[in-house]
Each structure stands twice: as C-alpha cells, then as structure tokens.
Enzyme design. Sequence first.
Site, PDB file in Angstrom:
ATOM      1  N   LYS A 164       0.822  -1.200   0.000  1.00 12.90           N
ATOM      2  CA  LYS A 164       0.000   0.000   0.000  1.00 12.90           C
ATOM      3  C   LYS A 164       0.870   1.271   0.000  1.00 12.90           C
ATOM      4  CE  LYS A 164      -3.894  -2.182   0.072  1.00 12.90           C
ATOM      5  NZ  LYS A 164      -4.795  -2.249   1.226  1.00 12.90           N
ATOM      6  N   GLY A 177     -12.319 -16.297  -1.363  1.00  9.28           N
ATOM      7  CA  GLY A 177     -13.715 -15.903  -1.501  1.00  9.28           C
ATOM      8  C   GLY A 177     -14.212 -15.833  -2.920  1.00  9.28           C
ATOM      9  N   HIS A 232      -1.993 -11.998  -7.932  1.00  9.18           N
ATOM     10  CA  HIS A 232      -1.939 -10.746  -8.678  1.00  9.18           C
ATOM     11  C   HIS A 232      -0.969 -10.825  -9.851  1.00  9.18           C
ATOM     12  CE1 HIS A 232      -3.878  -9.279  -4.983  1.00  9.18           C
ATOM     13  NE2 HIS A 232      -4.469  -8.467  -5.821  1.00  9.18           N
TER      14      HIS A 232
END
Length: 789
Positions: free
Chosen positions: A121, A450, A712
């Site tokens: 981040k 998920g 990713h």
Amino acid sequence: MSLKTHNLGYPRIGARRELKKALESYWAGRSTQPELLDTAATLRKAHWTAQRDAGIDWIPSNDFSFYDQTLDTSVLFGVVPERFQANTNGKVNLDTYFTMARGLDTENHSTEGVAALEMTKWFDTNYHYLVPEFAADQKFALSSSKPLDEFREALALGVQTTSVLLGPVSFLLLGKLQGEGGDDVKAHLLRELLPVYADLLSQLKATGAKWVQIDEPCLCLDLTAQQQTWYEEAYRTLAAGDTPKLMLTTYFGDLRDNLSLACRLPIDGLHIDAVRAPQEVNAVCDALPENILLSVGVVDGRNIWRNDFAKSLELLSSVRNRIGADRLIVSPSCSLLHSPYALKYEKQIDPEIKSWLAFAEEKLAEVKILAQLAFDDTGATNPTLSATLSENTEAIGVRRASACIHDGDVKTRITSIGEDDFHRCTPFAERVTAQQAHLKLPLFPTTTIGSFPQTTDVRAARARFKSGEWSQEQYDAFLEEQTRDAVRWQEEIGVDVLVHGEFERNDMVEYFGERLSGFVFTQNGWVQSYGSRCVKPPVIFGDVSRPAPMTLRWTEFAQSLTQSPMKGMLTGPITILQWSFVRDDQPRSVTAQQIALALRDEVRDLEQAGIGVIQIDEPALREGLPLRHADRDAYLSWAVAAFRLASSGVQDKTQIHTHMCYCDFNDIMPSIADLDADVISIETARSQSELLDAFARFEYPNDIGPGVWDIHSPRVPSEQDMIALLESYARVIDPRRLWVNPDCGLKTRHWEEVRPAMLHLMACARAARLSLGERVLALRGNNGNNASI
C-alpha cells in the site's frame, strides 16, 4: 487577480477507464503496443488541456504511468532486479516493465517463470505501489527517458509543465534492500544515486523545464537522525548542480520533527498538506526562508466533499498575511490520483448529495476560485466571486443540517454498546476444540479467499440485469448456475472449506454499500488501485444501518448444494470504511462502529442459517494506520474494537476467519492478535514469505493460512513451488495451525489460470499431509487439535 495555483498530479486511468481497457487488451494480445501508446498520449493531452483550461499554473507531467509511478522510478534509474534483465541492454522496454509489475507465467512462456516485484500500500491510501528492490552493490543509470519525453510532449502541445519525480530519499526509503546492511547501505546507495538524479535534472533544464516537482512524502514519517541527514545531503548535492527550480512536496500528514529540516533544505518551493495538518501551517510560514515559495494544499485530494471556502480562506488569508501573496500558491493537498474524474459523468446520483461533492475537475476549479478569493481582501467584493462564495456557504450549511444524514435509531444503538459485545464467549484455545468437532477438517485444510473469476459472461449478465434487459428471475437463474458450477468443481478437486464464488458481487465494498443505508453510489467514480485495477468507492454520506440481510440468499443457496462447510463472506468494517469516500462531519471511529453493528447482524443471521465458517475480510486494517507511531495506538484501539464488535456475537463452534494482504504487519502484530479471529489468511507468496516472519516472531496464537499462490500475477505456480513455500511455512509455524490457500481472492484471474493453480494447491496440501504427518503426530500430544491427516 489571483494567487498562483499548483496541481500535484491528475487521475491517469481515463474518465471512462480508457487506460484500463487499453492495458488489458494489450496484455491479452488483442491490440498492439502502438495502439496502447496512442491511448496513453490521448489521455495525457486531455489531462494537460483540462488543467490548463482550469487556470492551473503548475501543471504536472510525468505523473502519468502505465502501472505505477514508483515502478517508473525504479525503471528510470535502472533498478531492475537481475531476474528481469535478460533483454534490457541498458534500457527497459515496456514488456520488461510489465513483467516487473505482473510477473511471467512459467507455463505460457518458453523462459522460466519470473516472480513480480512485491506490491504494497502507498502510505495510508488504497493505492498500491511496486516495491523497489535494491542490491547492496546497486548501480544506477538513466534507463528511461520518460520524464523528458512527456515534458517535450506537453511542450509541443503548448503546455509548460512541471515534471514530477519521486524524491531520491523517499525512493530509497520505500524500497527494500536485498541482503544485509540496512540504513548504512542505503546511505551509500543515496550517494551513488544522486549524480544520476542530478544528471536527469540537468537534462530537464536543458529541455526547457523551469520547475521540477520532487515528491518526498517520507518527510511525513518518523525518521531516524541518520535518515534526516540524508535529506540534507541529497538536496545540498542537487542544489549544487545546474537544475530547474525545485518544488519539494510533502503530503498525507504533518512534518512535526521534520518541519525545520524541510524548511531549511536548499529548495525553491515547499508544498504542505494543509488538509491533514492545518495546525502546522503557521509554523511552516515562520520557519520558511523568505526566498522560498509555499504551496498550501487546502483542497482535499483524497476525499470528494466540496471545499468549505470560508474555512479555507481563513487559513489562506493567514498565510498571505504572514508571507505575502507573491510567495503563496494554492493547491490540492496531494495528487488528484486518488479522486474520480468529474461530476459531469454522474447522471443518477441524488441531486442533493451531488451538490455536496467535488471530483478532480471540480477540485481544480476550487483551487482556482480560492486563489482568486484569497489574493487580497477585496476578492469577495467581485460580484461573480461573491456569488460563488455565497453558494458554497449555503451548500455547506444545507449538508450539515440535512435530515438524510442523521438516523436517531443508529445513534441510540451506538450508545447502548456494552463491553461484552467486544468479546467471544471463550478464548481461542478452548473454542478451537468445538470448531474442530463441528467442522471435522483435516490437517492443512484448504480453502480460497472468496471470489472466483468475474468472467466476461458474468460481467455481461450483470450489465443486462442493470440495463433492464434481464429480469431479476433471469439474473438469479444465471447466478445460480454459476454458483452451482463453482461448488461442484470445488467438491471435485477436494477443497475442504468451500466458497460460493461471489458472482453476484461487483466489488467487495460496493456490494455491501449498496445494501446499507447511509451510502450512495456513483456511476463513474473510478479510482486506480494498482495497474489496470480500478475501484469505484461508495460514498458514506450519513448514518449507517442494515435494512435487510445482505449475503444470506447466496450463501444459503450454496450451502444447500453441498455437505462440506460453506464459508460466508463479508467485508470488514475497517475495510468498508477505508475503501469508501467517508463523511467528514463525524469521527471515522463512529462511522466504523455503525458499520460494525450492521455486520454483526449479518454474522448472526449467517450463523442461524447454519453457516459454520464466516470470513470477515480486513485487508485495509494496516492501511488505515496513522503514519506517525505516536498516533497509532488510538487508531488501532477503535479499529480492532470495530472488528470484534462485528465478529463476537457467535457461538464457540462458529469459526471466524479474516484476510489481510499486501502490507507490512510487523508493527501491528499485537493488534492483529487482538482481533481474535480463529483463522487469518495472509499474502506471503509475492513477498517471499517475509510477512510470515512477523507472525512467527510474534508467535501468533491462532490458525493461519499463508498464501502459496500470488494471484496478482498471471503466473501459475507449480506444485513444487507451492510445496516449497508450505514447507518453509511449517518450519516457523506449528503445522497443526496451517491452512493452505491463495494469497487473495480470484476475481481478477481467469479460469484458465485458476483451474491448474488450484489443482497444484490441492496436490500441495495432500503432499504436506504425507510428508509432515509424522511430525504432526509427534506434536499431537501437546495440546493440539484433533485434525485428521
């Protein structure tokens, strides 16, 4: 008459996500590199033109990026790890650039697979940057001409720009050093980097650059005494060269103990974030030498609420009176990268709420209006400006008093929260036995995080439903078919804890926001998260509550298809908060509690429906951490409390999971443990397991699923790759507590990647049960669970 204006950066993805579409088309082989480059040039021209037409004086160039500005800096100075250097020949082409960002798939290329750079981040935002990798003997050289090319490109269009560069000290501080040495090695690297940096500045000046913007956001962090000296050395060296004027920019926080340092550097202009640190503005004015300009960021570059002109003018007038109008520049607080493009693209949002908002285009207008109003005390006497100021004051007042913001029932419920609401019935060491008896999971249980791929068919079906082409019944039938196929496939390959795939969800935050009161949604409020990944954050404008169950329909349906445990999937209160544009008229902690109470009701409904495993994702917990250590305990206290409020109303046998990814956990490990989740899944594959070390050193007490597959990257890891990772995990974590899972959700991947990777993951778990079984049996007597091998 007007003060000068300065913009630090502009959204780069395109008002209609043109860059995202062009990138993904190029990566898929559907378009050529010249076509991609043409799209980029068209976007840059539109951005420069929009800023020029808005009356901005300092217009940025080199703020555009195909993937990430920090990756651009690595490439610019030749910081290309050896695994990417096969075809560089001193220059980094676009395909190598994308390989550094995305990795290279072993199975789809003749060369060996290549792991991408680590991603994390960008400070406390939801933007992700690619972490530079520095070798101890790193050699720096200009390996790209991007800043020069884009400056010339703008100049050819008649736009004089300010080239934007990531500062040399922040570049080093944001990177990771390969091997031993720490700051002493980085100090040496700084001295090696500075001549190359100075050469670039000299070339920019020769090209016609009058100013260069140098971003040094790390000045808003806690720095060691040694690191502070780096700034003095760096800017003393750069000032000695033949350079354009330097505008040093700081943002996302206050300078504190770095204030005097920043103000005495040999620069020509300083930018400060007056949205995050208005209390420091006067001190900066007093400390800044008389020959240095001051860019004051009064328009919030990270949120979307209209600027309160009266409040901003009070601050700007104070600065003008202290330093003079000739030295004062008006600007946004940071780059507008974090803001959507323009409100003109929003046709459906409630008109009252829309009148409270400002996107990037509107923020530029606010900067210009404030510059005109603040030039001198007669600005407000101009009829046009006076009318604008009056309209702004009225809009701010209307929003503050609006009935749609306030919900008395929500406020009452907040006051009724008790201490017991934040705690599970028993400690993990006791309830884990009840969970194992209920779920009967094997050692190294397998699951996913998920979501499954949002294919073209899934997106097209959602579009047909939203346009009215499909009825609710048609759309539900499609979603049931997708869910049924996903459940059947997971059973076929032997996944232990299943997920329903989240085909009904557009985004992990937007989906919940659409079902909560106090939220509103834009049509085109897209912002970049990383690369081609864009998100459309919800807008939290008022008190939050849950009118009806949000996930029960699809979780119950999926559970009805299988005897295996089906995991309920929720997004946590802090992530919903962090990944939304949040109201600024009450403390964020209060909004977090409101969201947590809504999720608490959802968790209870899932449990009552027979769902024994419930995951509450909190990938943004670390993201919200204040930049300064002194401020962190207060944030972590209310953030952890919000998660516990959402998750603690269940029985012992109900297993609560959470998920975190792409951040540094080292300094918040006690708080992660305080979440008291029964299982945490974390990203570790891309970071080469470094994040797991934090959990091992801390002796994290509960179960943990360190990722064995970096989702990713398009690269499909082999079974052997995964086994090697899992075996390394088992050397530092009790294998009885290990889960096997990917790093993150699979929404952005393709089934052609997911199917083989999941087969490898399942084979990895089976191999671990065999190879590590004897070790686990030896541990069985030491208060372990009763998992079967």
